[in-house]
Every structure is written in structure tokens, then in C-alpha cells.
Design a protein around this motif. Structure first.
Motif, PDB file in Angstrom:
ATOM      1  N   PRO A  80      46.097  54.024  46.860  1.00  0.00           N
ATOM      2  CA  PRO A  80      47.042  54.925  47.241  1.00  0.00           C
ATOM      3  C   PRO A  80      47.871  54.297  48.259  1.00  0.00           C
ATOM      4  O   PRO A  80      47.477  53.406  49.026  1.00  0.00           O
ATOM      5  N   TYR A  81      49.221  54.481  48.269  1.00  0.00           N
ATOM      6  CA  TYR A  81      50.272  54.109  49.401  1.00  0.00           C
ATOM      7  C   TYR A  81      50.746  55.252  49.974  1.00  0.00           C
ATOM      8  O   TYR A  81      51.091  56.451  49.231  1.00  0.00           O
ATOM      9  N   PHE A  82      50.752  55.333  51.393  1.00  0.00           N
ATOM     10  CA  PHE A  82      51.332  56.555  51.952  1.00  0.00           C
ATOM     11  C   PHE A  82      52.933  56.265  52.018  1.00  0.00           C
ATOM     12  O   PHE A  82      53.600  55.075  51.995  1.00  0.00           O
ATOM     13  N   LEU A  83      53.643  57.509  51.799  1.00  0.00           N
ATOM     14  CA  LEU A  83      55.152  57.353  51.742  1.00  0.00           C
ATOM     15  C   LEU A  83      55.596  58.396  52.881  1.00  0.00           C
ATOM     16  O   LEU A  83      55.205  59.608  52.934  1.00  0.00           O
ATOM     17  N   SER A  84      56.321  57.860  53.806  1.00  0.00           N
ATOM     18  CA  SER A  84      56.535  58.640  55.200  1.00  0.00           C
ATOM     19  C   SER A  84      58.069  58.372  55.342  1.00  0.00           C
ATOM     20  O   SER A  84      58.834  57.353  55.128  1.00  0.00           O
ATOM     21  N   ARG A  85      58.838  59.544  55.902  1.00  0.00           N
ATOM     22  CA  ARG A  85      60.139  59.414  56.273  1.00  0.00           C
ATOM     23  C   ARG A  85      60.313  58.556  57.555  1.00  0.00           C
ATOM     24  O   ARG A  85      61.443  57.732  57.742  1.00  0.00           O
ATOM     25  N   GLY A  86      59.156  58.365  58.138  1.00  0.00           N
ATOM     26  CA  GLY A  86      59.127  57.338  59.420  1.00  0.00           C
ATOM     27  C   GLY A  86      60.144  58.286  60.857  1.00  0.00           C
ATOM     28  O   GLY A  86      60.645  57.482  61.266  1.00  0.00           O
ATOM     29  N   TYR A  87      59.686  59.755  60.728  1.00  0.00           N
ATOM     30  CA  TYR A  87      60.562  60.540  61.784  1.00  0.00           C
ATOM     31  C   TYR A  87      60.602  59.894  63.254  1.00  0.00           C
ATOM     32  O   TYR A  87      59.601  59.501  63.780  1.00  0.00           O
ATOM     33  N   GLY A  88      61.638  59.835  63.742  1.00  0.00           N
ATOM     34  CA  GLY A  88      61.871  59.038  65.180  1.00  0.00           C
ATOM     35  C   GLY A  88      62.008  57.610  65.186  1.00  0.00           C
ATOM     36  O   GLY A  88      62.090  56.796  66.057  1.00  0.00           O
ATOM     37  N   ALA A 133      59.264  54.912  47.074  1.00  0.00           N
ATOM     38  CA  ALA A 133      58.428  55.131  46.327  1.00  0.00           C
ATOM     39  C   ALA A 133      58.429  53.967  45.267  1.00  0.00           C
ATOM     40  O   ALA A 133      57.316  53.019  44.836  1.00  0.00           O
ATOM     41  N   MET A 134      59.404  53.375  45.033  1.00  0.00           N
ATOM     42  CA  MET A 134      59.549  51.980  44.349  1.00  0.00           C
ATOM     43  C   MET A 134      59.105  50.797  44.989  1.00  0.00           C
ATOM     44  O   MET A 134      58.309  50.008  44.562  1.00  0.00           O
ATOM     45  N   LEU A 135      59.083  50.800  46.310  1.00  0.00           N
ATOM     46  CA  LEU A 135      58.621  49.602  47.247  1.00  0.00           C
ATOM     47  C   LEU A 135      56.984  49.684  46.950  1.00  0.00           C
ATOM     48  O   LEU A 135      56.474  48.737  46.925  1.00  0.00           O
ATOM     49  N   ALA A 136      56.574  50.863  47.148  1.00  0.00           N
ATOM     50  CA  ALA A 136      55.152  51.242  47.006  1.00  0.00           C
ATOM     51  C   ALA A 136      54.563  50.731  45.640  1.00  0.00           C
ATOM     52  O   ALA A 136      53.590  49.966  45.557  1.00  0.00           O
ATOM     53  N   LEU A 137      55.330  51.190  44.678  1.00  0.00           N
ATOM     54  CA  LEU A 137      54.871  50.686  43.302  1.00  0.00           C
ATOM     55  C   LEU A 137      54.912  49.344  43.199  1.00  0.00           C
ATOM     56  O   LEU A 137      54.132  48.565  42.347  1.00  0.00           O
ATOM     57  N   ALA A 138      56.276  48.698  43.801  1.00  0.00           N
ATOM     58  CA  ALA A 138      56.072  47.147  43.508  1.00  0.00           C
ATOM     59  C   ALA A 138      54.974  46.471  44.317  1.00  0.00           C
ATOM     60  O   ALA A 138      54.495  45.347  43.846  1.00  0.00           O
ATOM     61  N   GLY A 139      54.372  47.219  45.074  1.00  0.00           N
ATOM     62  CA  GLY A 139      53.290  46.515  46.097  1.00  0.00           C
ATOM     63  C   GLY A 139      51.849  46.854  45.247  1.00  0.00           C
ATOM     64  O   GLY A 139      50.838  46.228  45.810  1.00  0.00           O
TER      65      GLY A 139
END
Length: 354
Positions: A80-88, A133-139
Motif C-alpha cells: 500500500p501507498y498512502f495518498l494525502s493532500r498534505g494539508y498545511g 496516485a500516478m506517482l504511487a503506482l510508478a513507485g
């Protein structure tokens, strides 16, 4: 921002009723805009997407839930890769996607939650979810666990778990800014696959009952403090501080450990602490002969400047918590079923047991 008290009360006082009346027209406009936004079609990516979201602003326990889900899936042989907006955080402001590096990045760059998530699995921060998501899939991600995003339609989700704070539920049931709801309840119910109620409370039970009318499953859980940290809190005098959606949850957890809270400080959610803030808290803890205790989420924000603080004063320490789900096996199997449906029967990598 700090949520006003009347957001969480079913029977607000005179001030709360007056503010609700003033803000209701704006809430109606917000609700229409949210409905239009959530109706937009999202992008599909070549891996399952599991979203951990909530109906209201502020903390409901999304990050501990996302961490637990990722741990279960890793035990099943997934990546699994986490995907976050990175708020702040400053990184997501440029519109690109970034992989979180705990050795180089701080909360000011990534936001606070991504640093916690990155302790368990690779984490991407991106304002644009499909780009992330595309960066996560590439990783090499085999699936994506999205921390927050129930109201964001840009990335199509295969499963959305709505996390509900049992202490406050849906608050006063009104939309921003008259209440804490981020979109109309009916619309959010439609976009949710299941609910997880964390903690006890009449408001949480009412929210669960409403959710159950849709025929979708409802799970129940609690945030359990780390055993060693809890033992240290037993009988200890504590100056407690937290910059989370509902600081009272943290204070309640400390008291449940047997801590004697001699002072408490609630800061706004995602508060950017300054060294002077922590220095003042240290002086108070010293004067009161107390420990200085906060949440893990707050600790990642203050860690970069701890070394510059006075070493002869109490050093802040965190009370880690872990999600415990009553119906854990049922929820785990539901997640496996989602993966099976996405990929086709018999094509899940790794063992079927979580």
C-alpha cells in the motif's frame, strides 16, 4: 481554525441559535457547491483505491484508521501507498506530487499526518489526487490508501470507509459554516461504502443508526493508548496540550490512563507551533511538577526544534494510540473482497489471511 462549540450541540444556547440562523443561508450555498463538486466524474487508476474519510471537519480518527488498514494489507502481501493532500504543508502547494522522506522533510513541508503515515508505508502528498496516485503506482504501489477525500471526486474510489467520532457524530447536522458537515449527509451516505464509529456516545450511536438505514455495514472501534506510555501516565501529574480536531478526545484518553491533568491546552487543528509556545508549556509543567504530554500528531510538528529548547525543563512526550476494531475480522474480509472484485477472483497477491 477552532470549531465553535455550537457546531457540536443538538441544543445550542442563545448565541449558538443566533449564529446558526445567520449562517444558514451561507450553508445552503455551500451545500449546493459541494453537491456539484461531488457529482463530477473522477479518474480511474490501475490499482484499487481505498478512501478513509469523514463527514465533518476536524479529527474523527482517520489517520489511526488509515494506519491500521495499511498494516492489515501489508500483512496480506500488499504494497500500500498512502495518498494525502498534505494539508498545511508547503510541498503540495506547487501542484506536483511528492514522495515523503522522513529523513529530509518536516511537518511544515508535508503537513503533520503524512509524517505519521510514512512510518508505516510509502506516502505521497499531492493536492491533485490523480497526479499523486500516478506517482504511487510508478513507485510500485499495489493499492492506494487515501487519507481523507470522501468529498473529493477527482479520483475514483473502490471503497470508502467513513470514520465517525462517537462523541460528536455529525454534530448539529448542519453544513459549513452553520455546522461541521462538509457536504449534505444524504450525499455523503451515498458515497460511503461502510462506517467506523470510534468511541462511545449518543451522537455516535445516532449517526450509526442513520448509516444503517442505507443497509451498509457499520463497525465499531476505539483508540487504545500504547501500554508502556499508559503505565507512565498512571497517577502522574500532567500538563496536556493538543492541536487536533477535538482536543477533548486526547484529554479523555489521558484521564483513562489514570493521569492527573493539572493543566490542559487545546490548540486549533493543524496548529503550527512556535518554539515560544512549547517553552511556555515547559515552564508551566516545571512550575506544576508535571509531565508535558501531547499527541503523536503534535509531536511531529515540534520535534524539529526540541533540541533548541531548554534541557533542564520537562521535555514534551507523546501518548501514542492504536485503533482497535471490535469487528476487525469482518472489516478485513470486506477489504479483501474489494481487492478481489477489482482484480478478478484468485488474483490477489500474498496470503488471503490478514
Amino acid at each position: 481554525m477552532r470549531a465553535p462549540d455550537f457546531w457540536w450541540s443538538a441544543k445550542p444556547g442563545l448565541f449558538g441559535r443566533a449564529m446558526t440562523a445567520v449562517l444558514t443561508p451561507f450553508a445552503a450555498l455551500y451545500g449546493r457547491a459541494a453537491a456539484r463538486r461531488m457529482a463530477r466524474p473522477g479518474s480511474r487508476v490501475s490499482a484499487p483505491v481505498i478512501c478513509i474519510g469523514n463527514f465533518v471537519v476536524g479529527g474523527a480518527g482517520k489517520t489511526p484508521t488509515a494506519l491500521a488498514v495499511a498494516k492489515w494489507l501489508k500483512r496480506a502481501g500488499e504494497t500500500p501507498y498512502f495518498l494525502s493532500r498534505g494539508y498545511g504543508g508547503a510541498l503540495s502547494a506547487d501542484g506536483a506530487a511528492h514522495l515523503v522522506d522522513q529523513r529530509r522533510h518536516c511537518a511544515a513541508q508535508t503537513g503533520d499526518e503524512p509524517l505519521l503515515l510514512a512510518r508505516v508505508a510509502q506516502t505521497v502528498v499531492a493536492r491533485d489526487r490523480p497526479t499523486g496516485a500516478m506517482l504511487a503506482l510508478a513507485g510500485g504501489a499495489s493499492l492506494i490508501v487515501m487519507d481523507d477525500g470522501l468529498q473529493n471526486p477527482s479520483l475514483r474510489r473502490d471503497f470508502t470507509l467513513a470514520v465517525i467520532d462517537g462523541g460528536v457524530g455529525f454534530g448539529n447536522g448542519r453544513l459549513l459554516p452553520a455546522g461541521p458537515l462538509r457536504a449534505p449527509i444524504e450525499l455523503q451516505l451515498q458515497h460511503s461504502s461502510a462506517a467506523l464509529v470510534i468511541g462511545e456516545g449518543e451522537a455516535g450511536r445516532a449517526a450509526a443508526a442513520l448509516f444503517e438505514t442505507t443497509g451498509k455495514p457499520v463497525f465499531h472501534g476505539r483508540l487504545a493508548p500504547d501500554a508502556n506510555a499508559a503505565l507512565r501516565m498512571l497517577g502522574a501529574r500532567v500538563v496536556a496540550f493538543a492541536g487536533i480536531g477535538r482536543p477533548q478526545k486526547f484529554f479523555d484518553s489521558l484521564q483513562a490512563c489514570g493521569a492527573r491533568i493539572v493543566a490542559r491546552h487545546g490548540f486549533p487543528d493543524h496548529y503550527a507551533y512556535r518554539p515560544s509556545d512549547i517553552a511556555a508549556l515547559q515552564r508551566q509543567a516545571e512550575a506544576l511538577d508535571a509531565l508535558l504530554v501531547t499527541t503523536e500528531k503534535d509531536m511531529v510538528k515540534i520535534s524539529p526544534f526540541l533540541a533548541a529548547l531548554r534541557a533542564d525543563l520537562p521535555e514534551p512526550e507523546a501518548l501514542p494510540v492504536t485503533l482497535v476494531v471490535d469487528e476487525a475480522e469482518d472489516l478485513r474480509q470486506l477489504l479483501l473482497d474489494v481487492l478481489t472484485k477489482f482484480r478478478g477472483a484468485g488474483r490477489i497477491a500474498g496470503p488471503m489471511s490478514l
